[in-house]
Design a protein around this motif. Structure first.
Motif, mmCIF file in Angstrom:
data_model
loop_
_atom_site.group_PDB
_atom_site.id
_atom_site.type_symbol
_atom_site.label_atom_id
_atom_site.label_comp_id
_atom_site.label_asym_id
_atom_site.label_seq_id
_atom_site.Cartn_x
_atom_site.Cartn_y
_atom_site.Cartn_z
ATOM 1 N N VAL A 1 -15.983 -11.038 -13.854
ATOM 2 C CA VAL A 1 -15.403 -10.762 -12.821
ATOM 3 C C VAL A 1 -13.932 -11.309 -12.606
ATOM 4 C CG1 VAL A 1 -15.431 -10.493 -10.412
ATOM 5 C CG2 VAL A 1 -17.562 -10.848 -12.408
ATOM 6 N N HIS A 2 -13.236 -10.099 -12.545
ATOM 7 C CA HIS A 2 -11.514 -10.145 -12.150
ATOM 8 C C HIS A 2 -11.535 -10.222 -11.109
ATOM 9 C CE1 HIS A 2 -7.727 -11.093 -12.195
ATOM 10 N NE2 HIS A 2 -7.724 -9.875 -11.970
ATOM 11 N N VAL A 3 -11.175 -10.927 -9.952
ATOM 12 C CA VAL A 3 -10.893 -10.374 -8.481
ATOM 13 C C VAL A 3 -9.250 -10.508 -8.417
ATOM 14 C CG1 VAL A 3 -11.290 -11.493 -6.108
ATOM 15 C CG2 VAL A 3 -12.385 -11.583 -8.568
ATOM 16 N N TRP A 4 -9.216 -9.339 -7.527
ATOM 17 C CA TRP A 4 -7.366 -9.087 -7.332
ATOM 18 C C TRP A 4 -7.324 -8.716 -6.011
ATOM 19 C CZ3 TRP A 4 -5.370 -4.520 -5.637
ATOM 20 C CH2 TRP A 4 -6.191 -3.123 -5.799
ATOM 21 N N PRO A 5 -6.181 -9.461 -4.800
ATOM 22 C CA PRO A 5 -5.911 -9.020 -3.571
ATOM 23 C C PRO A 5 -5.405 -8.146 -3.761
ATOM 24 C CG PRO A 5 -4.351 -10.512 -4.295
ATOM 25 C CD PRO A 5 -5.668 -10.269 -5.564
ATOM 26 N N PRO A 6 -5.426 -7.349 -2.290
ATOM 27 C CA PRO A 6 -4.506 -6.234 -2.414
ATOM 28 C C PRO A 6 -2.919 -6.570 -2.131
ATOM 29 C CG PRO A 6 -6.167 -6.795 -0.171
ATOM 30 C CD PRO A 6 -5.788 -8.235 -1.031
ATOM 31 N N PRO A 7 -2.298 -5.641 -2.870
ATOM 32 C CA PRO A 7 -1.245 -5.833 -2.652
ATOM 33 C C PRO A 7 -0.126 -6.246 -1.413
ATOM 34 C CG PRO A 7 -1.508 -3.350 -3.696
ATOM 35 C CD PRO A 7 -2.403 -4.724 -3.000
ATOM 36 N N ALA A 8 1.190 -7.187 -1.845
ATOM 37 C CA ALA A 8 1.689 -7.750 -0.613
ATOM 38 C C ALA A 8 1.855 -6.703 0.101
ATOM 39 C CB ALA A 8 2.738 -8.451 -0.793
ATOM 40 N N GLY A 9 2.261 -6.651 1.538
ATOM 41 C CA GLY A 9 2.884 -5.855 2.233
ATOM 42 C C GLY A 9 2.383 -4.357 2.662
ATOM 43 N N THR A 10 0.976 -4.238 1.652
ATOM 44 C CA THR A 10 -0.015 -2.948 2.538
ATOM 45 C C THR A 10 -0.400 -2.512 3.688
ATOM 46 O OG1 THR A 10 -1.515 -3.964 1.357
ATOM 47 C CG2 THR A 10 -0.508 -2.645 -0.220
ATOM 48 N N GLU A 11 -0.194 -3.879 4.547
ATOM 49 C CA GLU A 11 -1.000 -3.497 5.531
ATOM 50 C C GLU A 11 0.030 -3.284 6.636
ATOM 51 O OE1 GLU A 11 1.981 -7.674 5.153
ATOM 52 O OE2 GLU A 11 0.546 -6.496 4.284
ATOM 53 N N HIS A 12 2.084 -2.753 5.869
ATOM 54 C CA HIS A 12 2.829 -1.871 6.705
ATOM 55 C C HIS A 12 2.381 -0.186 6.790
ATOM 56 C CE1 HIS A 12 4.109 -5.931 8.306
ATOM 57 N NE2 HIS A 12 4.156 -7.092 7.327
ATOM 58 N N LEU A 13 1.793 -0.070 5.642
ATOM 59 C CA LEU A 13 1.904 1.495 4.625
ATOM 60 C C LEU A 13 0.920 1.909 5.183
ATOM 61 C CD1 LEU A 13 2.786 0.043 0.921
ATOM 62 C CD2 LEU A 13 3.984 0.843 2.881
ATOM 63 N N SER A 14 0.879 3.757 4.952
ATOM 64 C CA SER A 14 0.098 4.144 5.714
ATOM 65 C C SER A 14 -1.460 4.286 4.821
ATOM 66 C CB SER A 14 0.553 5.699 5.889
ATOM 67 O OG SER A 14 0.610 5.771 3.931
ATOM 68 N N TYR A 15 -2.165 4.518 5.441
ATOM 69 C CA TYR A 15 -3.286 4.661 4.172
ATOM 70 C C TYR A 15 -3.374 5.835 2.904
ATOM 71 C CZ TYR A 15 -6.189 2.843 7.309
ATOM 72 O OH TYR A 15 -6.900 2.197 9.033
ATOM 73 N N GLY A 16 -2.633 6.505 2.787
ATOM 74 C CA GLY A 16 -2.316 7.411 1.781
ATOM 75 C C GLY A 16 -1.377 6.399 0.686
ATOM 76 N N ALA A 17 -1.063 5.666 0.809
ATOM 77 C CA ALA A 17 0.298 4.994 0.393
ATOM 78 C C ALA A 17 -0.311 3.912 -0.286
ATOM 79 C CB ALA A 17 1.524 4.266 1.211
ATOM 80 N N ILE A 18 -1.063 3.767 0.939
ATOM 81 C CA ILE A 18 -1.774 1.375 0.376
ATOM 82 C C ILE A 18 -2.692 2.461 -1.117
ATOM 83 C CG2 ILE A 18 -3.908 0.717 1.049
ATOM 84 C CD1 ILE A 18 -2.458 0.199 3.696
#
Length: 283
Positions: free
Chosen positions: A174-191
């Motif tokens: 199991v490899h766990v990866w976090p959401p890309p940094a800064g995605t909290e400021h992007l639209s759902y489509g861009a994320i």
């Protein structure tokens, strides 16, 4: 394989479970089982000390006999030392293949209650340490290992593949990866698009990291899972179906062992996973 399987014993239900797990592990590995009882015994002229000492030795001798009966042909050596348990177990770990400790459980939801001895030994031991709960032996299921691609850890993968091979069990990586940094400021489509790119890159790296290990252990059926989230949380969840959870503990060579600490993933695993947990030092 060098060394022995060493297990701490104090007569508690947790140590009884640990000694049974350790005996079967020693049988799988073809190694001697060393049962270590350590306690700073009071001076012999203290009232009741002789009786307590004889009782402890009898308890150790009785457990040795039970383990030999449990696993036919197993070489078992018991020793009782007058020493601080942490120091004695740390010293034993220097020549051990695996060190096994019991740990009090608080139930499936709350997980391990790891005592001060286990915490200290985990921080200092230079060999893999396995924590075993009184009510949680190995069940059916895969050996599960947490892999951090940012910190390659060959000893962790080596232990996990070997554990799976010895048990003829599948291995789940199991490899766990976090959401890309800064995605909290992007639209759902861009994320979604950005995460898709990151995920593809992580999956390729995961496949590459396991390629040589698959070749060394073709007998092990391997499943590689890429999971988005927080590593500590996701690995505890993954442990729910595991017979053994394997996590790493990074060694800091410029820092004395006395000052080493557990990382957040290992800390979460030993406190909340229900199955036996192997903590493997690396680095």
């Amino acid at each position: 394989m060098t060394g022995s399987v060493v297990v701490g014993f104090d007569g508690s239900p947790e140590s009884l479970a640990a000694t049974e797990w350790a005996a079967r592990e020693a049988e799988r590995r073809g190694l001697r089982l060393d049962v270590l009882q350590a306690w700073p015994w009071p001076k012999r002229d203290v009232v009741g000390s002789d009786q307590s000492h004889r009782h402890a030795l009898a308890r150790l001798t009785g457990r040795e006999a039970e383990l030999r009966a449990l696993v036919t042909g197993l070489e078992v050596a018991g020793s009782a030392v007058s020493a601080d348990p942490v120091e004695a177990l740390e010293e034993a770990a220097r020549s051990a293949a695996v060190l096994v400790l019991g740990s009090r459980g608080l139930g499936t939801l709350r997980g391990f209650l790891v005592g001060s001895v286990s915490q200290e030994v985990l921080r200092r031991a230079v060999c893999p340490v396995v924590l075993v709960r009184a009510e949680a032996g190995e069940a059916a299921g895969p050996v599960t290992v947490g892999l951090d691609l940012a910190r390659p850890a060959d000893p962790v993968l080596a232990f996990a593949f070997e554990a799976a091979a010895l048990r003829s069990a599948p291995l789940r990586v199991v490899h766990v990866w976090p959401p890309p940094a800064g995605t909290e400021h992007l639209s759902y489509g861009a994320i979604g698009g950005l995460e898709g790119e990151v995920s593809a890159h992580e999956r390729a790296d995961l496949s590459e990291a396991l390629e040589s290990w698959r070749a060394r252990h073709p007998e092990v059926q391997v499943t590689a899972d890429l999971v988005r989230g927080k590593a500590a949380v996701e690995l505890v969840d993954a442990a729910a179906t595991a017979r053994l959870l394997v996590v790493g503990r990074r060694l800091h060579h410029r820092m004395p062992l006395l000052h080493h600490h557990l990382g957040p993933v290992a800390h979460a695993a030993i406190h909340h996973a229900h199955c036996p947990v192997a903590v493997v030092p690396y680095g």
